[in-house]
Design a protein around this motif. Sequence first.
Motif, PDB file in Angstrom:
ATOM      1  N   ILE A 184      31.903  37.335  29.986  1.00  0.00           N
ATOM      2  CA  ILE A 184      30.539  37.456  30.517  1.00  0.00           C
ATOM      3  C   ILE A 184      30.073  36.110  31.076  1.00  0.00           C
ATOM      4  O   ILE A 184      29.551  36.018  32.192  1.00  0.00           O
ATOM      5  CB  ILE A 184      29.572  37.928  29.415  1.00  0.00           C
ATOM      6  CG1 ILE A 184      29.892  39.372  28.998  1.00  0.00           C
ATOM      7  CG2 ILE A 184      28.119  37.826  29.895  1.00  0.00           C
ATOM      8  CD1 ILE A 184      29.120  39.836  27.769  1.00  0.00           C
ATOM      9  N   THR A 185      30.291  35.050  30.274  1.00  0.00           N
ATOM     10  CA  THR A 185      29.839  33.717  30.689  1.00  0.00           C
ATOM     11  C   THR A 185      30.521  33.273  31.967  1.00  0.00           C
ATOM     12  O   THR A 185      29.876  32.813  32.920  1.00  0.00           O
ATOM     13  CB  THR A 185      30.120  32.697  29.569  1.00  0.00           C
ATOM     14  OG1 THR A 185      29.469  33.123  28.363  1.00  0.00           O
ATOM     15  CG2 THR A 185      29.617  31.315  29.961  1.00  0.00           C
ATOM     16  N   ARG A 186      31.830  33.415  31.992  1.00  0.00           N
ATOM     17  CA  ARG A 186      32.580  32.963  33.161  1.00  0.00           C
ATOM     18  C   ARG A 186      32.256  33.799  34.400  1.00  0.00           C
ATOM     19  O   ARG A 186      32.140  33.264  35.506  1.00  0.00           O
ATOM     20  CB  ARG A 186      34.079  33.020  32.871  1.00  0.00           C
ATOM     21  CG  ARG A 186      34.531  32.059  31.786  1.00  0.00           C
ATOM     22  CD  ARG A 186      36.041  32.079  31.611  1.00  0.00           C
ATOM     23  NE  ARG A 186      36.450  31.237  30.492  1.00  0.00           N
ATOM     24  CZ  ARG A 186      36.500  29.899  30.541  1.00  0.00           C
ATOM     25  NH1 ARG A 186      36.178  29.275  31.660  1.00  0.00           N
ATOM     26  NH2 ARG A 186      36.860  29.198  29.498  1.00  0.00           N
ATOM     27  N   SER A 187      32.106  35.108  34.230  1.00  0.00           N
ATOM     28  CA  SER A 187      31.826  35.981  35.362  1.00  0.00           C
ATOM     29  C   SER A 187      30.437  35.716  35.931  1.00  0.00           C
ATOM     30  O   SER A 187      30.242  35.725  37.150  1.00  0.00           O
ATOM     31  CB  SER A 187      31.952  37.448  34.943  1.00  0.00           C
ATOM     32  OG  SER A 187      31.780  38.310  36.033  1.00  0.00           O
ATOM     33  N   ALA A 188      29.474  35.469  35.066  1.00  0.00           N
ATOM     34  CA  ALA A 188      28.114  35.168  35.537  1.00  0.00           C
ATOM     35  C   ALA A 188      28.105  33.887  36.358  1.00  0.00           C
ATOM     36  O   ALA A 188      27.401  33.790  37.373  1.00  0.00           O
ATOM     37  CB  ALA A 188      27.159  35.047  34.344  1.00  0.00           C
ATOM     38  N   GLU A 189      28.918  32.897  35.926  1.00  0.00           N
ATOM     39  CA  GLU A 189      28.984  31.638  36.671  1.00  0.00           C
ATOM     40  C   GLU A 189      29.731  31.807  37.992  1.00  0.00           C
ATOM     41  O   GLU A 189      29.327  31.276  39.034  1.00  0.00           O
ATOM     42  CB  GLU A 189      29.674  30.567  35.816  1.00  0.00           C
ATOM     43  CG  GLU A 189      28.880  30.130  34.598  1.00  0.00           C
ATOM     44  CD  GLU A 189      29.662  29.155  33.719  1.00  0.00           C
ATOM     45  OE1 GLU A 189      30.849  28.888  34.055  1.00  0.00           O
ATOM     46  OE2 GLU A 189      29.105  28.671  32.719  1.00  0.00           O
ATOM     47  N   ALA A 190      30.830  32.552  37.965  1.00  0.00           N
ATOM     48  CA  ALA A 190      31.672  32.694  39.165  1.00  0.00           C
ATOM     49  C   ALA A 190      31.091  33.679  40.170  1.00  0.00           C
ATOM     50  O   ALA A 190      31.217  33.492  41.387  1.00  0.00           O
ATOM     51  CB  ALA A 190      33.073  33.149  38.766  1.00  0.00           C
ATOM     52  N   LEU A 191      30.431  34.739  39.686  1.00  0.00           N
ATOM     53  CA  LEU A 191      29.951  35.800  40.572  1.00  0.00           C
ATOM     54  C   LEU A 191      28.430  35.922  40.530  1.00  0.00           C
ATOM     55  O   LEU A 191      27.753  35.620  41.486  1.00  0.00           O
ATOM     56  CB  LEU A 191      30.622  37.124  40.198  1.00  0.00           C
ATOM     57  CG  LEU A 191      32.155  37.124  40.367  1.00  0.00           C
ATOM     58  CD1 LEU A 191      32.782  38.349  39.704  1.00  0.00           C
ATOM     59  CD2 LEU A 191      32.521  37.092  41.844  1.00  0.00           C
TER      60      LEU A 191
END
Length: 1004
Positions: free
Chosen positions: A930-937
């Motif tokens: 969730i954290t990484r996806s929110a930052e990347a997308l």
Amino acid sequence: MTSTFSLPGVSRQPSTAASAVTISFAGFNRAWAAWIGDRLERRGLRVVYMRWDAAPEISPVDLLHDLTLAEGRILILVSEWYFQLGPRTHEEWNAALRDVVATDPSRFAAVSVTTAPVPTATAMLAPVDLTNMGADEAERRLLDRLGVPGDPLPDSGDSEQRGPRFPAAMPEVWGGVPRRNTRFTGRERLLNDAYHLLQGSEPGAGVLTLHGMPGVGKTQLAAEYVYRFGSEYDVVWWINAEKRVAYRRLLAELTPKLGLSTGAEYGERLRAVRDALRRGEPYSRWLLILDGADEPDQVWDLVPSGPGHVLITSRNPEWGEHNSNLLEVRVYDRDESVAFIRRRAPRLTEEDADLLAEVLEDLPLLLDQTAGWLNDSDLSVKDYIELLEGGVDQDVVKVSADFPLAFQTAWSILLNKLRETVPESVDLLRLCTFFAPGFIPVRLLREIAHDDLPQQLAGLLHDPLLWNKAINQLRQYSVVRLESHESTSDESASSGEALYLHRMVHQIVRKDIPETDRHVFIDVVRRALAAANPGRPTDTRLWDAYAEIVPHLKYADVLQSKDRKVQILVLDCLRYMWLTGEYSSGVKFGERALNAWRTLLGESHPRIWELTYHYASLLRSSGIYKRTEIIERAAAKHLRQEHGEENLDHLRAASGLTADLWGLGRYDEALELSERILTIDRRVLGEQDSRTLNALNHLAISLRLLGRYVEALDIDRKTAEDRRQLLRARHPWTLFSQVSYAIDLRLLGRYAEAESIQTANFREHRVVMGADNPQTLRAEHNLALCQYRGGEVDKAGPLLAWVLGHCERKLSETAPQTLAAAVSQSCFAREHGDIDQAREASEFIIARYEALLAAGHPFIAGVRANHALILCRVGERDHAHVLIEQSLADMTMAVGENHPWTLGCAINASALRNLVGDTESAAALSRDTITRSAEALSRTHPLTLSARIAHAADLRGLRDRQQAEKVEQEALSELESTLGKQHVDTISARSRNRPYWDFEPQAT
């Protein structure tokens, strides 16, 4: 002897009288028999049809005596064909008619359907003439001759009832059909079988292929079928189907004939015709003849379905694999050969004809050519056969195992005859052999300037009288035939705009050319092809012209030419082959060109680097990335050292290298190179140059492959707008940028917007580039994925299958674009189709990627991640868990932990961990995702929302229901806001179905 049978398709009325009529007719006049029988049956008579079909050994007297055994009144359809059985002389028939008919004249009646001479004794049959009049008058005369009342028939009330058309009336639409061969002989069984196979077929399945080896008369048989049975159709349309481009053009030309209202665009007219035929509107009784369709894979997808019939001629029996009935056309039976020879050469006796047929092994093509020559010669058949057996040309090579050696020797005799009469016809024939066999665009020869021609050929090519004389000489002996096309006027046809030369004839004549003449002839053909080069392979409107040229390059041996125009033609044709998806043939031709030019021009000639670029493009599209990288890197290095980094040839080679790096999965390198090329292009060419826009397009692709979708979107939007201004709205590159923009929107989760843009773009692609073009298939693939992600499963499924099938046929099963389509289809089948088929397809895909790409490539990790979902679905959880964990590790290594592909693998891996009981690890992974996806997308990107829904499920597994409820409700709220309450993903999440992610190989 006679044949008694019914005629399907002829109306039947219950008998209201005891009267019966037997119609005796020659097969050639079958249409008349059907119409007359229908007229009589509507009047309550019972009709028996007897086709006049006799063995040569039966005398005319016996034939007529046997006819008297028939039921009821005997109605003879008088024509020259009726009295040609055998063939027998008019004197024999006169004697038989006097012997049989005169003894019982009341049993016989007759109608005449010909104006040709017939035996004089037919007068005792008192035939009434039905020619040169309308249907009403012909029916009145028929009924009067038989003494049948001609009162008007009551209205049956059946508006759908339609009998056979009056034979003298042409179908409503008629085009391209060759003239009827008045020497056509035999083939009665084949014609009957063909008729019954088509008439007995189910609606939509009326496709029949006449197949057999060259020279057996497939085209002549199809033409005779048309003339015998054409009156039963409203539309009869003949199409040369040897080449896809010609087939499409000729089929599209039906548009005005069917009264269809369409725009001028080629693809639009083609679709309208196929749709009209499928629906049977405005005509349901249609017949298409596809002549010379020897490569089913090239045209089978364009064969119309519907209530009508399709008759195909082909050497290839593989049509049976494309839902066609097959009917093999063999050589003549001996009696057919003898009858044919005697019609072609009336001076020969029956014994001579039998002897000649035996030597020529009953092959119709050979019989036609040799008998025609013998009829004009004083040479006896025995002397001719001695020449054949003795070998006029001792140095002959057998063309193929299917044909006798005598055929080639016979050709040597014929060529000698041509040299003696019209020597220019031999020159023309030899010129033709430096084109590909089949249809030869000899008009290109006549477009060469007179001053550029050698003296030997100048007169032939620029003297219309001599040209026509040469062509007529070749036609007289059936050496060539003129291409039949309705739009070709008689004048242009007689001038020989396009000739057809059989492959066997082509090989024999070419071998016979003296070396001194060979150089002259081949040079002329090369110049003709070069002069025909449209010069703009990116212009889709010129692709038909390139399609006509390409087959001839090999036979003109253009790769050995030092002529700059010929070499430019080679380069343009390679570009055309890449643009149209002819990758396999393009790679072979490009490799031959590279080898030839290195010897001819030297390793470092400027044209070598241009050739290298086109060759590498074809290799790359075939998935051969390692080889293209070596080629392009060497070219870029050499050109940079020789001319500097701002040299345009160097920049083009570097641009190709960027694409190689995409294929190899080296996206960071590709981005760096893309940025460098764009900087130089802007400095050297400016912002609004087409090559700068190409560099901008490459930068967007590099960013997309790195998962930087927002940046790619902005660049693709700008590129599309600039290309629309600089080029045109329907330029291929403009359309390409629009697809890229729609892909970016879809990858960002803006499904409705993406589908709206892609739908319009796909329609433009179909019109401009054709249905099977790789770029069109890319657009259609993206449309299917937009529909799928948008929840339109019923639309997406068939479209994905259609795209995959066409990619496999057009590009091969292992082309990168085909594999990308196969991945999508496999994922769809996993959820909405046959899981076993999905697994089989997935295993094939993995094997192909492993063979095509290096270990560690992100595509391999991605398709393995997809396969793990299939394994989970079939209950192999442990295997699936191991595979997804390995895929996650490999994807992380390949593209980094924040790439959307890695995040997608992580969503699937968390699901498998949860499923095998490792709930804590699953929750930790989904939380981190969730954290990484929110930052990347973004927080509301569908991938992030999927991770949040997955995390809620993991929290429930940890019995943290309060936090799970909170996470789930927040995610559901944002799903509803982002995708809508009724979107399938929202509904699925609301039902607490754990989300999954499908890896999608990005096409470049």
